[in-house]
Design an enzyme around this catalytic site. Sequence first.
Site, PDB file in Angstrom:
ATOM      1  N   LYS A  22       0.843  -1.211   0.000  1.00 32.06           N
ATOM      2  CA  LYS A  22       0.000   0.000   0.000  1.00 32.06           C
ATOM      3  C   LYS A  22       0.875   1.257   0.000  1.00 32.06           C
ATOM      4  CE  LYS A  22      -1.568   1.690   4.057  1.00 32.06           C
ATOM      5  NZ  LYS A  22      -1.273   3.118   4.231  1.00 32.06           N
ATOM      6  N   ASN A  23       1.900   1.268   0.864  1.00 31.84           N
ATOM      7  CA  ASN A  23       2.693   2.488   1.013  1.00 31.84           C
ATOM      8  C   ASN A  23       3.644   2.744  -0.150  1.00 31.84           C
ATOM      9  OD1 ASN A  23       1.376   3.032   3.335  1.00 31.84           O
ATOM     10  ND2 ASN A  23       3.116   2.663   4.710  1.00 31.84           N
ATOM     11  N   ARG A  93      -4.546  10.653   4.643  1.00 31.04           N
ATOM     12  CA  ARG A  93      -3.495  11.640   4.759  1.00 31.04           C
ATOM     13  C   ARG A  93      -2.529  11.609   3.573  1.00 31.04           C
ATOM     14  NH1 ARG A  93       0.967  12.065   6.819  1.00 31.04           N
ATOM     15  NH2 ARG A  93       1.481  14.023   7.840  1.00 31.04           N
ATOM     16  N   CYS A 117      -4.657  13.181  13.547  1.00 33.95           N
ATOM     17  CA  CYS A 117      -5.215  11.868  13.257  1.00 33.95           C
ATOM     18  C   CYS A 117      -5.006  10.987  14.463  1.00 33.95           C
ATOM     19  CB  CYS A 117      -4.599  11.257  12.007  1.00 33.95           C
ATOM     20  SG  CYS A 117      -2.918  10.726  12.265  1.00 33.95           S
ATOM     21  N   ARG A 122       0.844  14.566  13.404  1.00 36.43           N
ATOM     22  CA  ARG A 122       1.378  14.331  12.049  1.00 36.43           C
ATOM     23  C   ARG A 122       1.344  15.549  11.122  1.00 36.43           C
ATOM     24  NH1 ARG A 122      -0.500   8.435   9.988  1.00 36.43           N
ATOM     25  NH2 ARG A 122       1.287   8.637   8.631  1.00 36.43           N
ATOM     26  N   ASP A 309       5.060   0.581  12.000  1.00 34.86           N
ATOM     27  CA  ASP A 309       3.847  -0.065  11.479  1.00 34.86           C
ATOM     28  C   ASP A 309       3.730  -1.533  11.900  1.00 34.86           C
ATOM     29  OD1 ASP A 309       3.038   2.275  10.353  1.00 34.86           O
ATOM     30  OD2 ASP A 309       3.486   1.730   8.286  1.00 34.86           O
ATOM     31  N   ILE A 331       8.436   6.950  16.813  1.00 36.43           N
ATOM     32  CA  ILE A 331       8.066   7.674  15.587  1.00 36.43           C
ATOM     33  C   ILE A 331       6.814   8.522  15.801  1.00 36.43           C
ATOM     34  CG2 ILE A 331       7.527   7.447  13.110  1.00 36.43           C
ATOM     35  CD1 ILE A 331      10.302   6.378  13.725  1.00 36.43           C
ATOM     36  N   ARG A 401      -8.518  -0.157   4.975  1.00 39.56           N
ATOM     37  CA  ARG A 401      -7.663   0.832   4.317  1.00 39.56           C
ATOM     38  C   ARG A 401      -6.380   0.207   3.795  1.00 39.56           C
ATOM     39  NH1 ARG A 401      -5.658   4.842   8.014  1.00 39.56           N
ATOM     40  NH2 ARG A 401      -4.415   5.153   6.169  1.00 39.56           N
TER      41      ARG A 401
HETATM   42  C1  UD1 Z   1       4.668   6.915   6.443  1.00 36.09           C
HETATM   43  C2  UD1 Z   1       3.778   5.706   6.224  1.00 36.09           C
HETATM   44  C3  UD1 Z   1       3.229   5.203   7.551  1.00 36.09           C
HETATM   45  C4  UD1 Z   1       4.377   4.956   8.526  1.00 36.09           C
HETATM   46  C5  UD1 Z   1       5.287   6.162   8.624  1.00 36.09           C
HETATM   47  C6  UD1 Z   1       6.520   5.919   9.465  1.00 36.09           C
HETATM   48  C7  UD1 Z   1       2.892   6.079   4.013  1.00 36.09           C
HETATM   49  C8  UD1 Z   1       1.711   6.418   3.174  1.00 36.09           C
HETATM   50  N1  UD1 Z   1       2.697   6.101   5.336  1.00 36.09           N
HETATM   51  O1  UD1 Z   1       3.858   7.936   7.003  1.00 36.09           O
HETATM   52  O2  UD1 Z   1       2.513   4.000   7.317  1.00 36.09           O
HETATM   53  O3  UD1 Z   1       3.834   4.679   9.803  1.00 36.09           O
HETATM   54  O4  UD1 Z   1       5.722   6.572   7.322  1.00 36.09           O
HETATM   55  O5  UD1 Z   1       7.243   4.849   8.968  1.00 36.09           O
HETATM   56  O6  UD1 Z   1       3.945   5.773   3.506  1.00 36.09           O
HETATM   57  N2  UD1 Z   1       6.848  14.656  10.706  1.00 36.09           N
HETATM   58  C9  UD1 Z   1       6.888  15.998  10.982  1.00 36.09           C
HETATM   59  N3  UD1 Z   1       6.722  16.878   9.959  1.00 36.09           N
HETATM   60  C10 UD1 Z   1       6.540  16.481   8.675  1.00 36.09           C
HETATM   61  C11 UD1 Z   1       6.499  15.103   8.388  1.00 36.09           C
HETATM   62  C12 UD1 Z   1       6.652  14.207   9.418  1.00 36.09           C
HETATM   63  O7  UD1 Z   1       7.065  16.395  12.143  1.00 36.09           O
HETATM   64  O8  UD1 Z   1       6.405  17.332   7.799  1.00 36.09           O
HETATM   65  C13 UD1 Z   1       6.998  13.673  11.780  1.00 36.09           C
HETATM   66  C14 UD1 Z   1       5.750  12.820  12.002  1.00 36.09           C
HETATM   67  O9  UD1 Z   1       4.815  13.458  12.824  1.00 36.09           O
HETATM   68  C15 UD1 Z   1       6.350  11.578  12.635  1.00 36.09           C
HETATM   69  C16 UD1 Z   1       7.700  11.442  11.916  1.00 36.09           C
HETATM   70  O10 UD1 Z   1       7.988  12.736  11.403  1.00 36.09           O
HETATM   71  O11 UD1 Z   1       6.576  11.798  14.007  1.00 36.09           O
HETATM   72  C17 UD1 Z   1       7.731  10.447  10.788  1.00 36.09           C
HETATM   73  O12 UD1 Z   1       6.609  10.646   9.953  1.00 36.09           O
HETATM   74  P1  UD1 Z   1       6.628  10.282   8.404  1.00 36.09           P
HETATM   75  O13 UD1 Z   1       7.785   9.405   8.091  1.00 36.09           O
HETATM   76  O14 UD1 Z   1       6.496  11.541   7.636  1.00 36.09           O
HETATM   77  O15 UD1 Z   1       5.295   9.441   8.251  1.00 36.09           O
HETATM   78  P2  UD1 Z   1       4.379   9.432   6.998  1.00 36.09           P
HETATM   79  O16 UD1 Z   1       5.209   9.670   5.798  1.00 36.09           O
HETATM   80  O17 UD1 Z   1       3.197  10.282   7.232  1.00 36.09           O
END
Ligand code: UD1
Length: 431
Positions: A22-23, A93, A117, A122, A309, A331, A401
């Site tokens: 999915k990701n 998201r 969320c 996030r 995850d 995370i 999902r």
């Molecule tokens: C992706 C995955 C999700 C997985 C996560 C961590 C997808 C669609 N989703 O989510 O399944 O759980 O990686 O492996 O691929 N952060 C910030 N600012 C930002 C972006 C992120 O502070 O602009 C923080 C987030 O709140 C979190 C950390 O960085 O604490 C990591 O998040 P991130 O790797 O961005 O997760 P996603 O990409 O949303």
Amino acid sequence: MDKFLIRGGQSLKGTIEISGAKNSALPCLAATLLSAETVTLHNVPYVKDLITQRRLLEDLGATVLTPELRTHKVTAKNIGTFEAPYELVKTMRASVLALGPLLARFGRAKVSLPGGCAIGTRPIDLHLKAFEQLGATVSLESGDVVARAPKGRLTGAEISFEKVTVTGTENVMMASALAKGKTVIHNAACEPEIEDLAELINKMGGRIKGAGTPTIEIEGVEALSGAEHTIIPDRIETGTFIVAAAITGGELEIRKCEPKHLQAVIEKLRDSGVEIEELNQSSLLVKCGAKGLTAKDITTEPHPHFPTDMQAQYMALMTQAEGISVVKETIFENRFMHASELVRMSAKIDFSGNTARVHGKTRLTGARVQASDLRASASLVLAALCASGETVIDRVYHIDRGYENIVRKLGAVGAKIERISESPTTAAATE
Ligand code: UD1
């Protein structure tokens, strides 16, 4: 809202095939917006998030054909709007992944800002800051992020992420693929899904090097072409089914997976007593070791370490291990909602802040529980499979999902699981 009814206590036995990730499919579908030509993606899992992503592409004006259930042929030639509306972003998201490609190809994009969320606030501040470094102007207008490339095209830049972000890295890779000049991403996420996306973009004529390492170099090109690509197997689904075999004392052959993408999970599970044999490059044979399970600690961290995850599913397994296991989530904040539901099933778990302590081994008992997010739901399904009696899991739309046909897949290897539809006319219907 549908529910799952699970009667626990069956050892799972047989063969399970893993679906596409999915990701990976989510960013790869977003990347189809980078080209006016047709991009064909195979092995796209048939899950709710992908249906949402497809709808987003169609709303933008792309044509999406599905000659086969898991093949998407996307032609983003006539894009008429550059906007991902709130109704879509609030359900998924990952719609923010449209920002990078729209900005790169059309010089403008508007995406509703995702709110809080279930697993924390996030934010997407790191994505936006990186777009600004590529020359975009970014503003917030009535809850929407509006980004524009002043002269219609972004300019390559050096970007250092202060925190590792998966979709942030993907958004910047897509944005800079069509930028003028070279972009270097430092502290990039190293997840296999990043590599898969880079492989697709390179097949489209992109010039990306280093994906899968913390430093990615992207040489921007004028235009990208069509391409054909097969999505990698879902490593989290693979990990979930490994736990399913172990927690039920069963034996599963897991096919069409990519063991090298989940080495940290495999190593930890072996360490705790799960027997995992790599039959070949894409198949695993899993059973619970003769000595049972021993508690082992985990800390979630970006790839290649233990993935967040898989934290919820691992916690369910640790309820069946002898001793105390300490589970540290680094995370996401607020990612222990499954723990209180597991406690309702007689697990002994105490947690505060980002640390949970699971006291095993406990005999789990069926209960009525509620899914709070995608992976939490998987954890409850796993716990229910080994609990005595019946468990009813509410709000399984979360699991829809991201897990393709989980009822059918688990049912085929001996689980007693059924979907109960809450429609007034249908009392019960299996998936
Ligand atoms: C992706 C995955 C999700 C997985 C996560 C961590 C997808 C669609 N989703 O989510 O399944 O759980 O990686 O492996 O691929 N952060 C910030 N600012 C930002 C972006 C992120 O502070 O602009 C923080 C987030 O709140 C979190 C950390 O960085 O604490 C990591 O998040 P991130 O790797 O961005 O997760 P996603 O990409 O949303």
